[in-house]
Design a protein around this motif. Structure first.
Motif, PDB file in Angstrom:
ATOM      1  N   UNK A  52       3.104   3.997  -6.037  1.00 33.96           N
ATOM      2  CA  UNK A  52       3.404   2.872  -5.920  1.00 33.96           C
ATOM      3  C   UNK A  52       4.632   1.688  -6.007  1.00 33.96           C
ATOM      4  N   UNK A  53       4.855   1.509  -7.434  1.00 36.08           N
ATOM      5  CA  UNK A  53       5.398   0.098  -7.620  1.00 36.08           C
ATOM      6  C   UNK A  53       6.721   0.476  -7.823  1.00 36.08           C
ATOM      7  N   UNK A  54       6.749   1.852  -8.213  1.00 35.97           N
ATOM      8  CA  UNK A  54       8.269   2.306  -8.945  1.00 35.97           C
ATOM      9  C   UNK A  54       8.462   3.336  -7.656  1.00 35.97           C
ATOM     10  N   UNK A  55       7.918   4.706  -7.196  1.00 39.55           N
ATOM     11  CA  UNK A  55       8.623   5.131  -7.250  1.00 39.55           C
ATOM     12  C   UNK A  55       8.694   5.111  -5.157  1.00 39.55           C
ATOM     13  N   UNK A  56       6.720   5.048  -4.728  1.00 35.37           N
ATOM     14  CA  UNK A  56       6.979   5.248  -3.442  1.00 35.37           C
ATOM     15  C   UNK A  56       6.240   6.209  -3.004  1.00 35.37           C
ATOM     16  N   UNK A  57       6.065   6.720  -2.090  1.00 32.56           N
ATOM     17  CA  UNK A  57       5.058   8.522  -0.603  1.00 32.56           C
ATOM     18  C   UNK A  57       4.104   7.611  -0.178  1.00 32.56           C
ATOM     19  N   UNK A  58       2.816   8.873  -0.426  1.00 31.73           N
ATOM     20  CA  UNK A  58       1.407   8.505  -0.385  1.00 31.73           C
ATOM     21  C   UNK A  58       0.464   9.498  -1.261  1.00 31.73           C
ATOM     22  N   UNK A  59      -0.414   8.390  -1.380  1.00 30.69           N
ATOM     23  CA  UNK A  59      -1.130   9.663  -2.221  1.00 30.69           C
ATOM     24  C   UNK A  59      -2.500   9.533  -1.334  1.00 30.69           C
ATOM     25  N   UNK A  60      -3.113  10.585  -1.193  1.00 27.09           N
ATOM     26  CA  UNK A  60      -4.660  11.266  -0.828  1.00 27.09           C
ATOM     27  C   UNK A  60      -5.141  11.730  -1.853  1.00 27.09           C
TER      28      UNK A  60
END
Length: 391
Positions: A205-213
């Motif tokens: 989340x700090x550098x790339x973004x997107x979603x984690x599940x």
């Protein structure tokens, strides 16, 4: 906010607990942590604490002895016990000391933990006449539906504000712990997995973004936009993933493996991206996983045909007994349950999105007897097909 103190001698377990629930949404502030009963008592004497979650087995003062001291200092503090042992003697003593709940670490899950704390919050609200809104815990089940063509949702609102960035391209990464790595204690397995998921999420989340599940305690899925959040053209995907792997080894002493998909540009292709990651997981490190995923790929491609365990096993050249065993372990449910669940979910989609009659839908998903289909549908969903369509 109700203030929580967590008492657990293993730091990795404390971390897992910290990220197991969205505590703020429960109306709870993660106020303090302690590695021993003595540390916990010092905190309680200096700070306002409303809830104590404590392990029973700890070096020095154990959880039961700590509870006695807490009751002596402040009887308004609510106590929940954790234990690696399913012991009636412990549970009986815990109840005698007035604990709110007794959680068995090896079998505890997010729902059980959330229910225990919902009970505590209700008791505190009633006793303090300070009502707080109850909010449901975070759930990633809607995101998991994106990974299977038969459960893919018509409404993509679960992607939220990420929808726009994903329309410019995305790739999928599947992280798993190495099966041949040193096994952790069974009681800590889920908490360590949660710690792993949190650290991966924090890192990306700090550098790339997107979603984690995640899918149960097996896979951590990162749905990443094509371009990183930070404008760094030098950020190489392969080096970035290796960096995550090394960071998990340094911080958690966990060996992780991963596989990545190519770039996709249509969110409707998410199931294809997911299957690509599954089929690219290293065969030499997880051959059982590879076989299970080959079976899943075959089933998904022929779901609406007449399939059975023996047929699928023969198509991927393994024995039915072997496939049955590893399918349960790797996919998380047995062969027949997987088939039924996916057929019912596909039938739900047809009921929502088509005008087909119930008997036509039954036949379409492989049930020639519409009465049996309706019975099975109600057992799985709690309502008849017509009730589901008309709700």
């Amino acid at each position: 906010m109700w203030k929580l103190l967590v008492v657990e001698d293993e730091s990795i377990v404390r971390m897992g607990l910290k990220y197991m629930l969205d505590w703020e949404k429960q109306g709870i502030a993660w106020q303090a942590e302690a590695a021993s009963g003595d540390q916990a008592l010092d905190i309680i004497k200096q700070e306002r604490i409303d809830i104590v979650l404590t392990d029973i087995q700890m070096p020095g003062m154990n959880g039961l002895e700590l509870a006695k001291e807490i009751n002596r200092l402040n009887q308004n503090i609510k106590i929940i016990f954790l234990s690696s042992y399913d012991s009636f003697a412990y549970a009986k003593e815990a109840l005698r000391l007035g604990c709110i709940d007794y959680l068995h670490k090896p079998t505890m899950d997010e729902q059980e933990l959330q229910q225990a704390f919902s009970k505590v919050v209700t008791m505190l609200e009633e006793s303090h006449e300070n009502k707080q809104p109850a909010v449901a815990p975070r759930d990633n089940s809607s995101l998991l539906r994106l990974l299977d063509s038969y459960t893919f949702p018509h409404d993509l609102s679960c992607l939220g504000p990420h929808m726009q960035e994903l329309q410019n391209g995305f790739w999928l990464v599947n992280f798993r712990r190495r099966d041949d790595a040193v096994k952790e204690k069974e009681s800590n397995s889920e908490l360590r997995f949660i710690s792993l998921k949190h650290l991966i999420e924090e890192y990306v989340m700090k550098t790339w973004g997107g979603l984690v599940f995640h899918r149960e305690q097996r896979e951590i899925i990162w749905l990443a936009p094509a371009k990183p959040k930070l404008d760094e053209t030098s950020l190489d995907r392969a080096k970035y993933l290796e960096g995550i792997k090394q960071k998990m080894l340094e911080l958690l002493n966990m060996i992780v493996m991963y596989s990545e998909s190519r770039l996709f540009y249509d969110v409707n292709e998410l199931p294809d991206a997911y299957m690509e990651t599954l089929m690219k997981l290293p065969v030499n490190e997880q051959s059982d996983n590879f076989v299970a995923r080959r079976a899943k790929e075959f089933i998904d491609a022929h779901l609406l045909e007449e399939l059975n365990l023996s047929l699928v096993a023969s198509r991927i050249h393994v024995s039915p007994s072997y496939l049955s065993r590893i399918f349960m372990r790797e996919i998380g449910e047995n062969f027949s349950d997987y088939m039924i669940r996916n057929k019912i979910e596909y039938a739900q989609r047809l009921l929502r999105e088509s005008s087909m009659k119930v008997y036509e839908i039954a036949a379409a998903v492989g049930y020639m007897n519409p009465h049996y289909f309706s019975k099975l549908f109600k057992e799985r969903t709690g309502m008849t097909p017509l009730d589901y369509r008309n709700r």
